[in-house]
Design an enzyme around this catalytic site. Sequence first.
Site, PDB file in Angstrom:
ATOM      1  N   GLU A  57      39.875 -15.697   8.305  1.00 27.23           N
ATOM      2  CA  GLU A  57      39.095 -14.503   7.964  1.00 27.23           C
ATOM      3  C   GLU A  57      37.696 -14.880   7.483  1.00 27.23           C
ATOM      4  O   GLU A  57      36.690 -14.303   7.911  1.00 27.23           O
ATOM      5  CB  GLU A  57      39.793 -13.694   6.861  1.00 27.23           C
ATOM      6  CG  GLU A  57      41.141 -13.130   7.275  1.00 27.23           C
ATOM      7  CD  GLU A  57      42.316 -14.038   6.964  1.00 27.23           C
ATOM      8  OE1 GLU A  57      42.166 -15.276   7.091  1.00 27.23           O
ATOM      9  OE2 GLU A  57      43.376 -13.525   6.600  1.00 27.23           O
ATOM     10  N   CYS A  91      39.788 -14.543   0.343  1.00 22.02           N
ATOM     11  CA  CYS A  91      39.253 -13.840   1.524  1.00 22.02           C
ATOM     12  C   CYS A  91      39.014 -12.365   1.231  1.00 22.02           C
ATOM     13  O   CYS A  91      38.047 -11.783   1.720  1.00 22.02           O
ATOM     14  CB  CYS A  91      40.203 -13.995   2.713  1.00 22.02           C
ATOM     15  SG  CYS A  91      40.102 -15.631   3.460  1.00 22.02           S
TER      16      CYS A  91
HETATM   17  N1  THU Z   1      45.572 -18.762   6.313  1.00 21.18           N
HETATM   18  C1  THU Z   1      44.578 -18.055   6.920  1.00 21.18           C
HETATM   19  O1  THU Z   1      43.733 -18.613   7.629  1.00 21.18           O
HETATM   20  N2  THU Z   1      44.528 -16.713   6.700  1.00 21.18           N
HETATM   21  C2  THU Z   1      45.475 -16.019   6.011  1.00 21.18           C
HETATM   22  O2  THU Z   1      45.362 -14.809   5.852  1.00 21.18           O
HETATM   23  C3  THU Z   1      46.640 -16.717   5.479  1.00 21.18           C
HETATM   24  C4  THU Z   1      46.515 -18.188   5.406  1.00 21.18           C
HETATM   25  C5  THU Z   1      45.682 -20.202   6.610  1.00 21.18           C
HETATM   26  C6  THU Z   1      45.276 -21.109   5.492  1.00 21.18           C
HETATM   27  C7  THU Z   1      46.107 -22.343   5.818  1.00 21.18           C
HETATM   28  O3  THU Z   1      45.402 -23.120   6.779  1.00 21.18           O
HETATM   29  C8  THU Z   1      47.359 -21.813   6.466  1.00 21.18           C
HETATM   30  O4  THU Z   1      47.035 -20.507   6.915  1.00 21.18           O
HETATM   31  C9  THU Z   1      48.567 -21.742   5.543  1.00 21.18           C
HETATM   32  O5  THU Z   1      48.279 -21.037   4.383  1.00 21.18           O
END
Ligand code: THU
Length: 135
Positions: A57, A91
Amino acid sequence: MASKISFLIEAASEARQQSYSPYSRFAVGAAVETSSGKVFTGTNVENISFGLTICAERASVAAAVVAGERDLQTLAIVADSAEPVVPCGACRQVLAEFNPRLKIVSQTVAGARRVQYIHKLLPSPKRGIMTNVKR
Ligand code: THU
């Protein structure tokens, strides 16, 4: 409009393919549409320090901003999770910076969809902060 959302979901899905997530193996894609109709994508970029990981995000927001686009309208998120992913706290704050009423459409690879609004996920993101500064 359903087709517009499908387009955004598809863009998020494609971005997800570029995920750098060797530690969690949890690939996430995001696509944000701005008021000009342009779409900017992001994916999660992990780091061995864990703490420096960038979520999909936030990566999409940075892509929009570097292109001179700040008026975020709708964000799509795609992950292969049991239920649609909800943006993390960090985020939420970053998303609310550019639109405190941002629409968020989150979908699993299997097709489960959830629509939410940032003001429900993060009330009062700016209240009381730097009221000395004119924005
Ligand atoms: N992650 C995201 O990119 N967005 C989210 O909304 C949830 C979590 C990623 C961060 C990390 O690389 C992996 O997912 C596990 O948390």
